[in-house]
Design an enzyme around this catalytic site. Sequence first.
Site, PDB file in Angstrom:
ATOM      1  N   CYS A 139       0.818  -1.223   0.000  1.00 58.00           N
ATOM      2  CA  CYS A 139       0.000   0.000   0.000  1.00 58.00           C
ATOM      3  C   CYS A 139       0.846   1.266   0.000  1.00 58.00           C
ATOM      4  O   CYS A 139       0.658   2.155  -0.848  1.00 58.00           O
ATOM      5  CB  CYS A 139      -0.980  -0.023   1.164  1.00 58.00           C
ATOM      6  SG  CYS A 139      -0.245   0.122   2.808  1.00 58.00           S
ATOM      7  N   HIS A 161      -2.877   1.265   6.778  1.00 51.76           N
ATOM      8  CA  HIS A 161      -3.163   1.170   5.341  1.00 51.76           C
ATOM      9  C   HIS A 161      -3.327   2.565   4.759  1.00 51.76           C
ATOM     10  O   HIS A 161      -3.780   3.495   5.441  1.00 51.76           O
ATOM     11  CB  HIS A 161      -4.433   0.346   5.093  1.00 51.76           C
ATOM     12  CG  HIS A 161      -4.649  -0.007   3.646  1.00 51.76           C
ATOM     13  ND1 HIS A 161      -3.855  -0.921   2.981  1.00 51.76           N
ATOM     14  CD2 HIS A 161      -5.533   0.459   2.728  1.00 51.76           C
ATOM     15  CE1 HIS A 161      -4.262  -1.017   1.727  1.00 51.76           C
ATOM     16  NE2 HIS A 161      -5.273  -0.183   1.543  1.00 51.76           N
ATOM     17  N   HIS A 182      -5.705   1.704  -4.679  1.00 56.97           N
ATOM     18  CA  HIS A 182      -4.799   1.237  -3.619  1.00 56.97           C
ATOM     19  C   HIS A 182      -4.366  -0.197  -3.897  1.00 56.97           C
ATOM     20  O   HIS A 182      -4.910  -0.878  -4.768  1.00 56.97           O
ATOM     21  CB  HIS A 182      -5.482   1.339  -2.248  1.00 56.97           C
ATOM     22  CG  HIS A 182      -6.612   0.358  -2.054  1.00 56.97           C
ATOM     23  ND1 HIS A 182      -6.825  -0.305  -0.866  1.00 56.97           N
ATOM     24  CD2 HIS A 182      -7.584  -0.082  -2.893  1.00 56.97           C
ATOM     25  CE1 HIS A 182      -7.880  -1.095  -0.977  1.00 56.97           C
ATOM     26  NE2 HIS A 182      -8.359  -0.975  -2.197  1.00 56.97           N
TER      27      HIS A 182
END
Length: 338
Positions: free
Chosen positions: A253, A301, A313
């Site tokens: 991420c 995240h 993402h």
Amino acid sequence: MPVATTPPQRHAPSAPPGRRAGFRRVVHRLVTLVAAAAVGAGMLTAPAHAAPSVDEIDAQIDKQWQQLEPTIEQFNKVRSQLRANQKKSKALKDKMVPLELASTLAMNKVGDIAARYYIQGPSQELGALLVNSKPGALAEQLVMLDRIAEDQRRQIAGVLKVRDEYNKQKEKLDALIALEIKQQNDLAAKKKQIDTEIKRLTAMLPVTSIRPAGCPAVDGVVSSAARTAIKTACAQVGDPYVWGATGPNSFDCSGLTQYAYKAAGISLTHFTGAQWNEGRKVSRSEARPGDLVFFGSDLHHVGLYLGNGVMVHAPRTGKPVQVSSISTMPIAGFVRVA
């Protein structure tokens, strides 16, 4: 004599063809019913378990991934710290080269002074001054000796200062090297743990998967750097998630957001916790395309916001870079880096 005779054989009257066909149909149905009953009985004794659906497996992995991703980001943090410490270590080593040389030369000078005093002794210098001096000049001679001694003391003090500076820097370097070794060991342990969990989760993945379409059209106020970052991130849709990866063909991420903004000339650290502090916090109502959106109280995240409640993402292992809603996880906040 009468002869016995066999009575004539009697045959049952034969059934008409229509009746024979009907009888066979009845028998066939009975056999079918008996077979079905037998199968049903078998099913009762050994019930079958339905395999979990793709959605159920995905839900299980999502739940477990939420526990694993903070460990991955902690790995990224320690690795970033290790790289920074390795740079410091190299800088210290370069700095210590002249210090070590100066310390060696200074200690050699002290050794020369010590050897001279050991061989000649200070009394010989004093004796030479007293013998070769004119009468009445003793006070002047003593002042000269004191100056000589003071000069030697200064030399020795300078040597000790250089040596102490060298030792001080060496202690820093030794402590840094010890920290690096510990960090490397921690990384190795975390990597093993993560790899084991990734392998376990990957084994649960369904055989088939659906790749989403590319990013939607983005309308709104977007800076040139953010526009470049969005185009770069969207070009990676479909690339696999690989933890610790920063591109160009796979990402985690924070690796994806780092890669996207690198294309725009903006440097971000490969760690969500650092990226959180590498821009300006904005409220959800102020958020615009190109902002970073973070999730979880531990910031485990991050995605690149596209507006209209969606982001691009790198979700987790088994799910490639994709466009998703930002409402699937608890939002920690938005950060504007461009």
